[in-house]
Design an enzyme around this catalytic site. Structure first.
Site, PDB file in Angstrom:
ATOM      1  N   SER A 191       0.788  -1.224   0.000  1.00 23.32           N
ATOM      2  CA  SER A 191       0.000   0.000   0.000  1.00 23.32           C
ATOM      3  C   SER A 191       0.824   1.280   0.000  1.00 23.32           C
ATOM      4  O   SER A 191       0.339   2.318  -0.443  1.00 23.32           O
ATOM      5  CB  SER A 191      -0.952   0.012   1.192  1.00 23.32           C
ATOM      6  OG  SER A 191      -0.231  -0.042   2.411  1.00 23.32           O
ATOM      7  N   HIS A 218      -5.285  -3.679  -2.647  1.00 19.70           N
ATOM      8  CA  HIS A 218      -4.957  -2.677  -3.668  1.00 19.70           C
ATOM      9  C   HIS A 218      -4.779  -3.288  -5.051  1.00 19.70           C
ATOM     10  O   HIS A 218      -4.437  -2.574  -5.994  1.00 19.70           O
ATOM     11  CB  HIS A 218      -3.694  -1.923  -3.251  1.00 19.70           C
ATOM     12  CG  HIS A 218      -3.855  -1.156  -1.987  1.00 19.70           C
ATOM     13  ND1 HIS A 218      -4.348   0.130  -1.943  1.00 19.70           N
ATOM     14  CD2 HIS A 218      -3.618  -1.518  -0.693  1.00 19.70           C
ATOM     15  CE1 HIS A 218      -4.388   0.541  -0.690  1.00 19.70           C
ATOM     16  NE2 HIS A 218      -3.965  -0.435   0.093  1.00 19.70           N
ATOM     17  N   LYS A 270     -12.087   0.138  -1.975  1.00 22.12           N
ATOM     18  CA  LYS A 270     -11.090   0.745  -2.861  1.00 22.12           C
ATOM     19  C   LYS A 270     -11.607   0.677  -4.293  1.00 22.12           C
ATOM     20  O   LYS A 270     -12.454   1.458  -4.671  1.00 22.12           O
ATOM     21  CB  LYS A 270      -9.743   0.064  -2.642  1.00 22.12           C
ATOM     22  CG  LYS A 270      -9.237   0.303  -1.205  1.00 22.12           C
ATOM     23  CD  LYS A 270      -7.951  -0.384  -0.914  1.00 22.12           C
ATOM     24  CE  LYS A 270      -7.437  -0.018   0.475  1.00 22.12           C
ATOM     25  NZ  LYS A 270      -8.302  -0.474   1.576  1.00 22.12           N
TER      26      LYS A 270
END
Length: 391
Positions: free
Chosen positions: A177, A205, A237
């Site tokens: 990240s 991610h 996300k």
């Protein structure tokens, strides 16, 4: 000893590590209003631009009318709605796993999985740069806890050779990240097989941004359920909503239902969020142009930074950090960019190691090339002169 909290806070201020919240006044997007001022934002994890997608929002409104606002109870009491169940089935098909289990957020998913699988007789091996939720989960599990050098398969193998444990779990981020680089998942999977261990990947991610169909690191490295037994993803996300999930075998999911305390003892996510995520998943699969556009922006940014002489990390993900060194320098650069209407977050210890403070630039499919050009102009006016001054 008293609770001298102000002393601790002042120490953090002195060290340049004090954090302050900003108030977002509009939906997530490339252009935002924060604390009453307009900015071009490069600090969101909304990688595919779905957090304010009209179809996702409409799905949530419809589902609120159908299911109400809250989950009302834990999944094992009466909080497991049809929307939750359908989302789990669709995510299982999307990830190529037998089953999926929803959690309220990624932190709870990681705590729940590791604590359910491991105990004092076991061992957990974690990359040094893993997310805090993974590290905390390993420590709280009671298992023997070891951190191997970042993406260093040889260092991990040496540790596995010395391990004498009932169960051995290798844990890593898929996309890191703060650095934006990928874990060597093929090598880690092969190593796990050789040492009778399991591999667990938190791909928070990676989902949406990586893989031909957005399936994340597992799809990118072509790792099936046997190769990667524990796959974790978040929905806040690239999916643009909220919550998290764990994907794996029938036996894994049933084990988590029975033993994962962060699943058992918490209220389910609002059903409307699950229903909105089903729409996000459909868009993620159907609109491949979002990933293509995102990747074009990343490649353009990296090419222009190289031309400008700005040093980037080895990342081809939406996370593009510019390492600046000291916390004070990172904050000064962030503030200088903000003065030009560009919002980029300064990341400092303890989130990253001392001496590696950075500007964490993140891209979204919601950005246009003109936005990236504005960012590059601001970086050339601000970051390079400050870097030269510090050097």
């Amino acid at each position: 000893m008293t609770f001298d909290l102000e002393k601790d806070l002042q120490a953090r201020r002195t060290q340049g590590l004090y954090r302050a919240r900003k108030t977002l006044e509009v939906p997530q997007g490339a252009e935002v209003v924060v604390d009453g001022k307009p900015y071009l934002a490069f600090c969101s994890n909304d990688y595919l631009g779905l957090a304010n997608h009209p179809e996702v929002s409409a799905a949530m409104v419809r589902a609120t009318s159908e299911y109400g606002t809250g989950g009302g109870a834990s999944h094992l009491v009466i909080g497991h709605s049809r929307a939750h169940h359908q989302l789990e089935e669709e995510l299982a098909a999307f990830t190529g796993r037998e089953r999926v289990l929803l959690f309220s957020n990624g932190y709870m998913a990681n705590l729940g999985v590791i604590s359910a699988l491991l105990g004092k007789e076991d061992a957990v091996f974690q990359d040094r740069l893993n997310h805090a939720s993974l590290l905390d989960a390993g420590l709280l599990s009671g298992a023997r806890f070891q951190r191997y050098l970042h993406n260093d398969v040889a260092n991990l193998e040496a540790r596995l050779h010395r391990a004498d444990a009932r169960r051995k779990l290798i844990v890593t981020d898929g996309v890191f990240s703060m650095d934006g680089d990928l874990a060597p998942l093929k090598e880690l999977s092969e190593l796990a097989h050789r040492h009778d261990a399991w591999l667990m990947v938190d791909d928070a991610h990676g989902f949406g941004a990586l893989g031909e169909s957005g399936g994340g690191a597992a799809e990118y490295f072509s790792l099936g359920q046997e190769d990667l037994p524990v796959l974790v993803g978040t929905l806040g996300k690239a999916f643009g909503t909220a919550g998290a999930f764990v994907a794996g075998s029938e036996a894994l999911i049933e084990t988590l239902i029975q033993f994962a305390r962060t699943y058992i003892y918490t209220t389910s996510m609002p059903p409307a969020v699950a229903e909105a995520t089903r729409t996000s998943l459909r868009i993620l699969k159907e609109e491949s142009w979002r990933r293509e556009h995102l990747n074009q922006l990343i490649q353009f940014f990296r090419k222009e930074c190289k031309r400008m002489g700005l040093e980037l990390m080895d990342s081809h993900s939406p996370i593009q950090p510019v390492i600046v060194g000291s916390a004070d320098t990172a904050v000064a650069m962030s503030e200088a960019l903000a003065a030009q209407g560009i919002l980029v977050t300064a990341i400092r210890p303890p989130t990253v190691p001392k001496g590696t403070s950075r500007l964490r630039i993140t891209f979204s499919a919601g950005h246009e090339q003109k936005h990236v050009e504005q960012l590059l102009d601001a970086l050339e006016r601000t970051v390079r002169p400050l870097q030269e001054e510090v050097a």
